[in-house]
Design an enzyme around this catalytic site. Structure first.
Site, PDB file in Angstrom:
ATOM      1  CE  LYS A 107      -4.205  -2.055   1.888  1.00  0.00           C
ATOM      2  NZ  LYS A 107      -3.739  -3.465   2.085  1.00  0.00           N
TER       3      LYS A 107
HETATM    4  C1  LIG Z   1      -4.473  -4.590   1.494  1.00  0.00           C
HETATM    5  C2  LIG Z   1      -3.748  -5.898   1.494  1.00  0.00           C
HETATM    6  C3  LIG Z   1      -4.124  -6.994   0.666  1.00  0.00           C
HETATM    7  C4  LIG Z   1      -5.349  -6.937  -0.211  1.00  0.00           C
HETATM    8  O1  LIG Z   1      -5.191  -6.094  -1.317  1.00  0.00           O
HETATM    9  P1  LIG Z   1      -6.463  -5.626  -2.166  1.00  0.00           P
HETATM   10  O2  LIG Z   1      -5.957  -4.622  -3.122  1.00  0.00           O
HETATM   11  O3  LIG Z   1      -7.410  -5.037  -1.151  1.00  0.00           O
HETATM   12  O4  LIG Z   1      -7.029  -6.845  -2.805  1.00  0.00           O
HETATM   13  C5  LIG Z   1      -3.359  -8.136   0.679  1.00  0.00           C
HETATM   14  N1  LIG Z   1      -2.274  -8.247   1.477  1.00  0.00           N
HETATM   15  C6  LIG Z   1      -1.884  -7.238   2.301  1.00  0.00           C
HETATM   16  C7  LIG Z   1      -0.713  -7.446   3.179  1.00  0.00           C
HETATM   17  C8  LIG Z   1      -2.582  -6.039   2.339  1.00  0.00           C
HETATM   18  O5  LIG Z   1      -2.209  -5.046   3.174  1.00  0.00           O
END
Ligand SMILES: *Cc1c(COP(=O)(O)O)cnc(C)c1O
Length: 435
Positions: A107
């Site tokens: 993210k």
């Molecule tokens: C947010 C997140 C996901 C999921 O990603 P999406 O884009 O919501 O499908 C998977 N793994 C981790 C570690 C995350 O922080």
């Protein structure tokens, strides 16, 4: 370039408005009007480009009409201040490690890009301070806060539920200071989310200060996630040129933003043979693929908790991208779902067999590739977070200590600073106005 809403009653919205609003007025998600196909020559020589160079080309396709070229290049370069290496894990299976950024999760890419784009819009307009409100149950708060840290003209308020986020997560947004204020709410995550939503609707507050959200459905957070799919291909081409043309990408999915960015990359011409969406027990998408019916339901808690989503918001984007055809979606994406026991078993056996330590989310991706890869295919799964972010769970599974990276240790050494708040909106309003 203009954006339209997946609900189709809103269209011709400019980039800046789409970024500041986040969600369209008809409650749909913004989609770019066009997805440009990049020329074959770009893919033929992609392995000779740096990550920043190829990302710059992709960014130009989406944002080039709206952001000055030099500024866009700077935003991309600043965003990608860390590497995203492709690492061989076992025969024909590779991890794309997205966890080398400031908060050790993917993210960071979207968080950093969005903050810099917003800051560009603020500077261009001469707007005074913009206030970003974000409610978090853990990981979003840290990526957004760190993405916006020190960015001029922006103040971030992170609302989080007292005692309900892990100590590692908490220190990633409470120790920053500068333009980040952590608000420790006496209540649950739902209370935090309600407070934020109420703030956006409060006339007096909005008249007195400029408020925006850094929600994960924002186009400025989701589109930049397409960058690293190109980089995965480029690295595979360098490491195993004959395998690169048979690349299958597996994405551990929750809200499906990450995989949707991959689908966009493929529309731009990236040669991905097919995708696999790996889920935990929150498997509404898996069931949709099998049955053609989408039945959202409340999420259940798992050890891969960032994927605990019962109604993935980006499902609307996938439907739109494929003209609502279940057959077309199922032809490009297959699914997998795993219980906590299966996830733990995968972390353990992969570690024992290869020495590679997966986090619980990446483990779903790795396992799906071991089960679903066809002969001749090369599998890339996204390692979405560092295993040390889930230290207690991972240590319990493998039975040995997990080393905590320097970056994470530094957060833990910082002094926690947060403002206590009741779950009452008037208290939040007073706090914001007093600033
Ligand atoms: C947010 C997140 C996901 C999921 O990603 P999406 O884009 O919501 O499908 C998977 N793994 C981790 C570690 C995350 O922080």
């Amino acid at each position: 370039m203009n954006y339209y809403s997946t609900n189709r009653s809103v269209s011709n919205v400019g980039l800046e408005e789409a970024v500041v609003k986040g969600l369209a007025e008809d409650r749909g998600l913004f989609m770019p009007e066009r997805i440009e196909r990049l020329p074959q020559s770009f893919f033929d020589t992609i392995e000779s480009l740096s990550f920043q160079e190829m990302a710059g080309r992709v960014a130009e396709a989406f944002f080039g009409e709206d952001v000055d070229a030099a500024a866009l290049r700077q935003i991309v370069d600043d965003t990608l201040s860390f590497d995203v290496p492709l690492v061989a894990v076992s025969d024909g299976i590779y991890a794309l490690e997205l966890y080398h950024g400031p908060t050790l999760a993917f993210k960071d890419v979207g968080g950093r890009f969005m903050s810099r784009l917003l800051s560009y819009f603020i500077r261009r307009q001469g707007t005074h301070e913009v206030n970003v409100l974000v409610a978090t149950s853990g990981d979003t708060g840290s990526a957004v806060a760190n993405g916006f840290l020190g960015v001029e003209g922006i103040h971030v308020y992170v609302l989080y539920p007292k005692g309900l986020v892990s100590p590692i997560q908490e220190c990633q947004f409470t120790t920053l200071g500068q333009n980040i204020t952590a608000i420790e709410v006496e209540g649950t995550f739902d209370d935090c989310q309600r407070l934020v939503k109420t703030a956006f609707l409060d006339a007096e507050l909005n008249a007195r200060m400029k408020l925006t959200s850094a929600n994960s459905i924002n186009v400025a957070r989701f589109l930049p996630q397409s960058f690293y799919y190109f980089y995965a291909y480029a690295q595979l081409k360098r490491m195993a040129p004959q395998q690169a043309e048979h690349m299958v990408v597996c994405v551990p999915s929750g809200n499906f933003g990450n995989i949707t960015a991959g689908l966009f990359a493929r529309r731009m011409g990236l040669p991905v043979k097919r995708f696999i969406a790996a889920n935990n027990r929150n498997d509404v998408f898996f069931e949709y693929l099998q049955t053609g019916e989408y039945r959202p339901r409340p999420s259940v808690p798992t050890i891969a908790n960032a994927m605990d989503v019962g109604d993935p918001s980006n499902f609307a984007r996938i439907l739109d991208l494929y003209g609502h055809s279940h057959a077309a979606i199922a032809a490009d994406i297959s699914g997998a779902r795993y219980t906590d026991e299966q996830i733990a078993d995968t972390v353990r056996t992969c570690y024992e067999a290869t020495g590679y330590l997966l986090d619980p989310h990446g483990a779903c991706g790795y396992r799906a590739l071991t089960e679903l890869l066809q002969p001749g295919e090369a599998g890339v799964f996204l390692e979405t977070a560092h295993p040390a972010k889930f230290k207690d769970t991972v240590e319990r599974i493998v039975g040995s200590p997990v080393a905590v990276p320097q970056k994470l240790q530094e957060f833990m050494r910082g002094t926690k600073q947060s403002v206590p708040l009741t779950n009452d909106f008037d208290a939040l309003k007073a706090l914001l106005l007093a600033k």
